[in-house]
Structures are given as structure tokens and as C-alpha cells.
Design a protein around this motif. Sequence first.
Motif, PDB file in Angstrom:
ATOM      1  N   HIS A   7     -39.223   5.184  -4.946  1.00 21.60           N
ATOM      2  CA  HIS A   7     -38.714   4.346  -3.306  1.00 21.60           C
ATOM      3  C   HIS A   7     -38.942   2.821  -4.030  1.00 21.60           C
ATOM      4  N   ASP A   8     -40.064   2.866  -5.047  1.00 23.22           N
ATOM      5  CA  ASP A   8     -39.309   1.033  -5.569  1.00 23.22           C
ATOM      6  C   ASP A   8     -38.096   0.431  -5.728  1.00 23.22           C
ATOM      7  N   LEU A   9     -37.870   1.570  -6.322  1.00 16.69           N
ATOM      8  CA  LEU A   9     -35.876   1.024  -7.617  1.00 16.69           C
ATOM      9  C   LEU A   9     -34.903   1.105  -6.607  1.00 16.69           C
ATOM     10  N   THR A  10     -34.280   0.012  -6.675  1.00 15.09           N
ATOM     11  CA  THR A  10     -32.945  -0.338  -6.094  1.00 15.09           C
ATOM     12  C   THR A  10     -31.842   0.037  -6.841  1.00 15.09           C
ATOM     13  N   ARG A  11     -31.090   0.120  -7.101  1.00 18.47           N
ATOM     14  CA  ARG A  11     -29.728   0.404  -8.468  1.00 18.47           C
ATOM     15  C   ARG A  11     -28.508   0.611  -7.771  1.00 18.47           C
ATOM     16  N   LYS A  12     -28.160   0.157  -7.659  1.00 16.40           N
ATOM     17  CA  LYS A  12     -26.764  -0.220  -7.843  1.00 16.40           C
ATOM     18  C   LYS A  12     -25.573  -0.025  -8.144  1.00 16.40           C
ATOM     19  N   TYR A  13     -24.685   0.251  -8.765  1.00 19.65           N
ATOM     20  CA  TYR A  13     -23.440   0.921  -9.342  1.00 19.65           C
ATOM     21  C   TYR A  13     -21.336   0.251  -9.469  1.00 19.65           C
ATOM     22  N   ILE A  14     -21.114  -0.545  -9.894  1.00 13.94           N
ATOM     23  CA  ILE A  14     -19.726  -0.163  -9.128  1.00 13.94           C
ATOM     24  C   ILE A  14     -18.675   1.052 -10.074  1.00 13.94           C
ATOM     25  N   ALA A  15     -17.719   1.165  -9.640  1.00 12.70           N
ATOM     26  CA  ALA A  15     -17.192   2.137 -10.750  1.00 12.70           C
ATOM     27  C   ALA A  15     -15.414   2.171  -9.811  1.00 12.70           C
ATOM     28  N   PHE A  16     -14.932   2.215 -10.935  1.00 11.28           N
ATOM     29  CA  PHE A  16     -13.477   2.042 -11.067  1.00 11.28           C
ATOM     30  C   PHE A  16     -12.993   3.921 -11.325  1.00 11.28           C
ATOM     31  N   VAL A  17     -12.583   4.604 -10.440  1.00 11.07           N
ATOM     32  CA  VAL A  17     -12.718   5.677 -10.131  1.00 11.07           C
ATOM     33  C   VAL A  17     -10.278   5.947 -10.180  1.00 11.07           C
ATOM     34  N   TRP A  18     -10.657   7.892 -10.833  1.00  9.83           N
ATOM     35  CA  TRP A  18      -9.060   7.947 -10.414  1.00  9.83           C
ATOM     36  C   TRP A  18      -8.968   8.893  -8.834  1.00  9.83           C
ATOM     37  N   HIS A  53     -29.123  12.200  -5.737  1.00  9.86           N
ATOM     38  CA  HIS A  53     -28.328  12.334  -4.449  1.00  9.86           C
ATOM     39  C   HIS A  53     -28.344  10.547  -4.877  1.00  9.86           C
ATOM     40  N   THR A  54     -26.790  10.404  -4.980  1.00  9.74           N
ATOM     41  CA  THR A  54     -25.839   8.801  -4.499  1.00  9.74           C
ATOM     42  C   THR A  54     -26.119   8.641  -3.490  1.00  9.74           C
ATOM     43  N   ASP A  55     -25.295   7.864  -3.050  1.00  8.25           N
ATOM     44  CA  ASP A  55     -24.681   7.460  -1.936  1.00  8.25           C
ATOM     45  C   ASP A  55     -23.597   6.459  -2.412  1.00  8.25           C
ATOM     46  N   VAL A  56     -22.482   6.842  -1.349  1.00  6.27           N
ATOM     47  CA  VAL A  56     -21.547   6.059  -2.548  1.00  6.27           C
ATOM     48  C   VAL A  56     -20.313   5.726  -1.600  1.00  6.27           C
ATOM     49  N   ALA A  57     -19.509   4.113  -1.905  1.00  8.45           N
ATOM     50  CA  ALA A  57     -19.230   3.260  -0.289  1.00  8.45           C
ATOM     51  C   ALA A  57     -18.321   3.235  -1.359  1.00  8.45           C
ATOM     52  N   VAL A  58     -16.910   3.730  -0.724  1.00 10.38           N
ATOM     53  CA  VAL A  58     -15.323   2.575  -1.312  1.00 10.38           C
ATOM     54  C   VAL A  58     -15.150   1.128  -1.051  1.00 10.38           C
ATOM     55  N   VAL A  59     -15.455   0.125  -2.232  1.00 10.40           N
ATOM     56  CA  VAL A  59     -15.263  -1.229  -2.188  1.00 10.40           C
ATOM     57  C   VAL A  59     -13.956  -1.827  -1.636  1.00 10.40           C
ATOM     58  N   ALA A  60     -12.014  -0.751  -2.649  1.00 12.68           N
ATOM     59  CA  ALA A  60     -12.002  -1.178  -2.517  1.00 12.68           C
ATOM     60  C   ALA A  60     -10.455   0.169  -2.965  1.00 12.68           C
ATOM     61  N   ALA A  61      -9.391   0.473  -2.670  1.00 18.09           N
ATOM     62  CA  ALA A  61      -8.572   1.403  -2.732  1.00 18.09           C
ATOM     63  C   ALA A  61      -7.222   0.531  -3.358  1.00 18.09           C
ATOM     64  N   TRP A  62      -6.230   0.676  -4.497  1.00 19.86           N
ATOM     65  CA  TRP A  62      -4.455   0.724  -4.813  1.00 19.86           C
ATOM     66  C   TRP A  62      -3.938   2.779  -4.791  1.00 19.86           C
ATOM     67  N   PRO A  63      -3.811   2.941  -3.988  1.00 17.32           N
ATOM     68  CA  PRO A  63      -2.910   4.035  -3.610  1.00 17.32           C
ATOM     69  C   PRO A  63      -1.952   4.878  -4.751  1.00 17.32           C
ATOM     70  N   ARG A  64      -1.176   2.785  -4.800  1.00 17.81           N
ATOM     71  CA  ARG A  64      -0.140   3.283  -6.005  1.00 17.81           C
ATOM     72  C   ARG A  64      -0.247   3.678  -7.060  1.00 17.81           C
ATOM     73  N   CYS A  72     -21.977   3.276  -6.260  1.00 20.08           N
ATOM     74  CA  CYS A  72     -22.770   3.225  -6.078  1.00 20.08           C
ATOM     75  C   CYS A  72     -24.491   3.546  -5.805  1.00 20.08           C
ATOM     76  N   THR A  73     -25.184   3.897  -5.491  1.00 17.27           N
ATOM     77  CA  THR A  73     -26.613   3.472  -5.408  1.00 17.27           C
ATOM     78  C   THR A  73     -27.508   5.060  -5.700  1.00 17.27           C
ATOM     79  N   LEU A  74     -28.373   4.974  -6.007  1.00 19.26           N
ATOM     80  CA  LEU A  74     -28.919   5.255  -7.175  1.00 19.26           C
ATOM     81  C   LEU A  74     -30.347   6.055  -6.082  1.00 19.26           C
ATOM     82  N   PHE A  75     -30.627   6.943  -5.796  1.00 14.63           N
ATOM     83  CA  PHE A  75     -31.694   7.343  -5.286  1.00 14.63           C
ATOM     84  C   PHE A  75     -32.329   8.803  -6.054  1.00 14.63           C
TER      85      PHE A  75
END
Length: 162
Positions: A7-18, A53-64, A72-75
Motif C-alpha cells: 500500500h505504500d508503493l506506487t508504480r506507474k508504467y507506460i505501454a505502447f499497445v496494439w 489489480h491494474t488501473d489503465v488510462a489511455v494517454v494517446a491513440a493513433w487509430p490509423r 498502467c498503475t499497479l496495485f
Amino acid sequence: VKTFSEHDLTRKYIAFVWGVPNWEEAEITGNIARSSRNRQKMTMVKSGGKPSHTDVAVVAAWPRAGVSQMRCTLFTGRTHQIRVHLSSHGFPVLCDPLYGRGASKLGSVKDADLLDFLKSHDGQMLHAEVLEFNHPVTGERMRFKTKLPDDMAELKYILEDM
């Protein structure tokens, strides 16, 4: 010596996904266990395993390009948690040899620069961006943030240039 507590640790990751989701934020929960088919992989399971448990937020999207950048924030801290969570919901991490389903996706890439990058790159497009915790001795909140590594910055440049 006091060790980190979850509960004391916050980890956030950036992922580029399909894929480009039709949502801005999502919460992914469920149990993760070792795959019975491939012992190197982890998988989401209905019973057994360990909660995740992971919370995910879209930072940017390239539909083309059919690609998104997510934060991604890890719990919890399960083996391959982000890769399993994203892949199981249809958004595998780019250049991920284990969960990425890369070969089947490359056929849809029309942009020559993006295709060249993906074919020539090995190493998943996943980056530990933020680590925050309370100092074990002083109790002071510590925060470390790193910029995108060069290869991921190059990928983002290619996507933004399309």
C-alpha cells in the motif's frame, strides 16, 4: 530494516499497445496463475492463482496505426501483470515476444517507418515511468520519474509523424 509494503508503493508504467480502446480509463482485476499450456507464461484464471489489480488510462491513440499509449498503475505485483492484463483484454504490448501476438498484427501496418521499427526492434514497449514510496527510515515520500527510453521515444515520434 523495514521492507516495502504494497500500500505504500506506487508504480506507474507506460505501454505502447496494439489496439485503440473505446474507453479512456479501465480497471483490470482478476487472478493470475502460471499457464498450464506454456510454463513461461502467466494467464488470467477463474479460480486459483493470485489476485491482481491494474488501473489503465489511455494517454494517446493513433487509430490509423491501430496503436495506443497507455499508463498502467499497479496495485499488486504479479509476474508479467501488465502484459497479461493488457493482452487478455485485447491490447497486447508492442514487440512483446511472449504475449504480443506480433506476427499476426504486422500485416495490418501500412506505414513503412512503423513497420521497419516493429520488425527491427526486440524488447517490449513497456517502461517503468514512476516509482513512489515512503522512505523506510525517515518516512519521507520519495518519488522517482524517468523519461521514455530512446527506442520508445523513437516509436512515439514515428506514430506522431503518421
